[in-house]
Design a protein around this motif. Structure first.
Motif, PDB file in Angstrom:
ATOM      1  N   UNK A   1       0.832  -1.206   0.000  1.00 19.47           N
ATOM      2  CA  UNK A   1       0.000   0.000   0.000  1.00 19.47           C
ATOM      3  C   UNK A   1       0.868   1.258   0.000  1.00 19.47           C
ATOM      4  N   UNK A   2       1.958   1.236   0.770  1.00 19.02           N
ATOM      5  CA  UNK A   2       2.847   2.392   0.816  1.00 19.02           C
ATOM      6  C   UNK A   2       3.467   2.667  -0.554  1.00 19.02           C
ATOM      7  N   UNK A   3       3.860   1.610  -1.263  1.00 18.65           N
ATOM      8  CA  UNK A   3       4.458   1.795  -2.587  1.00 18.65           C
ATOM      9  C   UNK A   3       3.444   2.405  -3.545  1.00 18.65           C
ATOM     10  N   UNK A   4       2.185   1.886  -3.539  1.00 18.57           N
ATOM     11  CA  UNK A   4       1.164   2.389  -4.461  1.00 18.57           C
ATOM     12  C   UNK A   4       0.863   3.860  -4.180  1.00 18.57           C
ATOM     13  N   UNK A   5       0.703   4.221  -2.904  1.00 21.48           N
ATOM     14  CA  UNK A   5       0.377   5.610  -2.562  1.00 21.48           C
ATOM     15  C   UNK A   5       1.559   6.545  -2.832  1.00 21.48           C
ATOM     16  N   UNK A   6       2.784   6.076  -2.576  1.00 19.57           N
ATOM     17  CA  UNK A   6       3.956   6.907  -2.859  1.00 19.57           C
ATOM     18  C   UNK A   6       4.110   7.145  -4.363  1.00 19.57           C
ATOM     19  N   UNK A   7       3.771   6.142  -5.178  1.00 24.91           N
ATOM     20  CA  UNK A   7       3.823   6.318  -6.625  1.00 24.91           C
ATOM     21  C   UNK A   7       2.764   7.322  -7.090  1.00 24.91           C
ATOM     22  N   UNK A   8       1.578   7.297  -6.449  1.00 24.23           N
ATOM     23  CA  UNK A   8       0.502   8.189  -6.870  1.00 24.23           C
ATOM     24  C   UNK A   8       0.721   9.627  -6.398  1.00 24.23           C
ATOM     25  N   UNK A   9       1.281   9.810  -5.191  1.00 27.18           N
ATOM     26  CA  UNK A   9       1.411  11.142  -4.607  1.00 27.18           C
ATOM     27  C   UNK A   9       2.789  11.761  -4.814  1.00 27.18           C
ATOM     28  N   UNK A  10       3.808  10.925  -4.958  1.00 24.98           N
ATOM     29  CA  UNK A  10       5.177  11.423  -4.888  1.00 24.98           C
ATOM     30  C   UNK A  10       5.687  11.295  -3.458  1.00 24.98           C
TER      31      UNK A  10
END
Length: 651
Positions: free
Chosen positions: A130-139
């Motif tokens: 989940x952290x990887x997906x959100x970091x990819x979406x938000x920066x």
């Protein structure tokens, strides 16, 4: 075998009382209540541990648990199947990344926080996904500023692994290489999740069946956990999840889980990938607000104390120091308390955890200064314990903060309202309503033909629903067995890796040992404490022509070689029996080699002081050159060295 089949046999699976005793011991030892889990899964996993320990009955297994507390950890590992992985079921994560996360961000104001909850996180791979997906979406900067990911589980050992964020190389194989390079750092033979991003993931223990849920969640993952609960527990847990989600929150389930009977709580976003959204407009559970306590005055102190003691509602008061301060007459009678219990630590009293866990409720009130309530708790107190047929008292329990005039917390008030009569009246009312319904159906006999058609349609619908439930149950069982097989496969893989490493170490040690003996150049023998051959070097084989397999295990005196062993035996026996043998003894002897030629040998004897052959002797045999023999008579006055004359060296 199903649970019903188990009950009809003589196997341990049919002993329900024994199974309950195992679950009670596990609850008392580890604080995890498995009563809401499916009986078939519990029977299968516990029977596996019993078979491993040769325990024939549950009583035998309970004895083993009490004698060997470490078995609680092994049993808990077996019941909590911690099978997880990064980007497990990639199609579901693709829906989360491409549809769910963009909709969450679109509904948020710029800079607004984003809250995510990963339930049953096991060793943390799902939370970091989940952290990887959100970091990819938000920066990365926006992710660190806005996102909080809560990851919970009941297994403390798994949570410790998750907190470290370090995984073996084969655990991160499912992470795409470009993401692995960006979000992981090499550590030894494995990988560690980036430390600066790991701070946004908060791990903690939470029992979904008992503990309070986390609120205002935008995305909640509940994958392959619901299928382990029975139907009643599933309904209770889903109500808690519904409360924890924000009005526009999303829910991600495992591929074997469905929300067949909860269409009023969630609507499907992608049914095939098990992605759901909370239905808008559903009100959160009501919370009862406690009235602020009135100011206590000296004039009314005696009256208030008497009124509290004589009140019809059982009431307790606990100070901020954790000690019981007040227990009125009704509470003393209901819970078997006495005046001597006042002043004792509340955690030491049975009432602190029965009929409900009051300690966690008090901790929650202390943190939030808000009342906490539990309704419908069943209690059969000490006055009824002798009567096994006595009915339970049904209580509504409320814990409120007690504040002084400066709004400082001074304690906690606990009230137990007996609602048994109300519940009974409600049951009687429901029964009366059923009777009224039957009478109404009799009045409607003129519509019998229409009612018959309606019943046929209803029957068909129920059959379809029953078939769907059976298919769902079968799917859940197959998924559970698949999880168990994957867990077993991981265990076998770890054992295989360890065995391969030990084999390589043994081969390296053996090669090194052989090279040492070959490098000595001498004929080397190692004797045990009975003077039997343990090691026979290649130099000894070349000197006397006797192979190592022919010499090993035989007594020195019985070897068919040209060494005069009988002349050496007395000196070797004295060295072996001596409590403080010399570090080295040297003998010159006349011997015959494998070709029958006479030669002069120098034999060095050293005691073997360590290892499994402690008390043994090492013999190093070397030829003495002719020139050396020619010099020796002049060196000792023309007499020469005796045939067997030990020269002792003290190091």
């Amino acid at each position: 075998m199903t649970e019903r089949d188990s009950d009809s046999t003589g196997e341990p699976g049919g002993d329900q009382e024994g199974l309950q005793e195992v679950l009670r011991l596990l609850h008392a030892s580890r604080g995890i209540d498995f009563t809401g889990y499916k009986r078939s899964t519990l029977l299968r996993r516990i029977s596996r541990r019993m078979a491993a320990l040769n325990a024939r009955t549950y009583a035998d297994y309970c004895d083993l648990l009490e004698l060997h507390p470490e078995e609680f950890t092994r049993l808990l590992d077996s019941l909590l199947i911690n099978v997880t992985g990064f980007f497990r079921d990639p199609a579901a994560w693709e829906v989360v990344a491409e549809r769910v996360v963009p909709q969450i961000l679109a509904g948020k104001a710029p800079g607004a926080p984003i809250r995510v909850w990963s339930t049953g996180c096991a060793t943390g791979e799902e939370a970091y996904t989940l952290a990887i997906i959100l970091a990819e979406a938000l920066g990365i900067p926006a992710f660190q500023e806005r996102v909080k990911i809560y990851a919970t589980d009941v297994d403390e050992q798994a949570l410790q692994t998750a907190r470290t964020g370090v995984y073996a190389e084969r655990r991160v194989q499912d992470v795409p290489p470009e993401l692995r390079d960006r979000f992981f750092e090499p550590v030894g033979t494995g990988y560690a999740f980036r430390r600066d991003l790991r701070r946004q993931v908060i791990f903690g223990r939470n029992d979904l069946t008992r503990d309070a849920p986390i609120s205002r969640i935008d995305l909640l993952t509940f994958r392959n956990t619901l299928m382990y609960f029975n139907s009643e527990t599933q309904r209770s847990v889903l109500r808690r999840i519904h409360f924890s989600l924000a009005d526009s929150g999303y829910l991600l389930l495992g591929k074997a889980e469905m929300l067949v009977h909860h269409g009023s709580l969630f609507e499907p976003v992608d049914l095939r990938k098990r992605v759901f959204r909370k239905l808008p407009g559903s009100p959160p559970p009501e919370r009862r607000q406690a009235e602020p306590p009135e100011e206590l005055t000296a004039r009314l102190g005696v009256v208030r104390a008497a009124a509290l003691a004589a009140g019809p509602v059982a009431q307790l008061a606990v100070g901020v120091d954790g000690n019981l301060v007040v227990a009125n007459t009704r509470a003393q009678h209901l819970f078997g308390l006495s005046s001597s219990d006042v002043g004792r630590p509340f955690r030491d009293l049975e009432i602190s955890y029965r009929p409900v866990e009051l300690r966690s409720m008090i901790d929650q009130v202390e943190r939030t200064l808000r009342p906490q309530e539990v309704q419908g708790a069943q209690w059969r107190g000490p006055q009824w314990q002798a009567d096994t047929d006595a009915t339970f008292v049904i209580l509504d329990i409320c814990v409120v903060p007690l504040l002084d005039r400066t709004s400082t917390l001074v304690g906690f008030g606990i009230s137990f309202t007996d609602v048994t009569s109300g519940v009974r009246l409600r049951e009687e009312l429901e029964h009366a309503n059923e009777e009224l319904e039957r009478a109404y159906q009799d009045v409607q006999s003129l519509n019998e033909e229409l009612e018959t058609t309606n019943e046929e349609l209803q029957s068909t619908n129920e059959e379809l629903e029953t078939t769907n439930e059976e298919l769902q149950s079968t799917n859940e069982e197959l998924e559970t067995m698949n999880e168990e097989l994957r867990s077993t496969n991981d265990e076998l893989q770890d054992i295989n890796d360890a065995l391969r490493s030990r084999t390589e170490e043994l081969h390296h040690t053996k090669t090194f040992f052989e090279s040492v003996w070959e490098s000595l150049g001498h004929a080397a023998l190692v004797l045990d404490d009975e003077l039997r051959v343990i090691v026979w070097s290649q130099g000894a084989t070349e000197l006397w022509g006797l192979r190592a397999d022919e010499a090993q295990g035989r007594h020195l005196a019985t070897l068919p070689i040209g060494l005069p062993a009988k002349e050496l035996l007395p000196s070797l026996q004295r060295m072996r029996r001596s409590p403080a043998p010399p570090l080295r003894s040297t003998f010159d002897v006349d011997a015959v080699n494998r070709l029958g030629h006479s030669l002069r040998l120098e034999v060095d004897a050293l005691p073997l002081r360590q290892g499994p052959a402690s008390g043994g002797i090492i013999l190093l045999v070397n030829r003495v050159d002719a020139a050396e023999k020619a010099v020796s008579p002049s060196a000792d006055g023309g007499k020469g060295r005796p045939p067997v004359s030990p020269a002792v060296e003290d190091g």
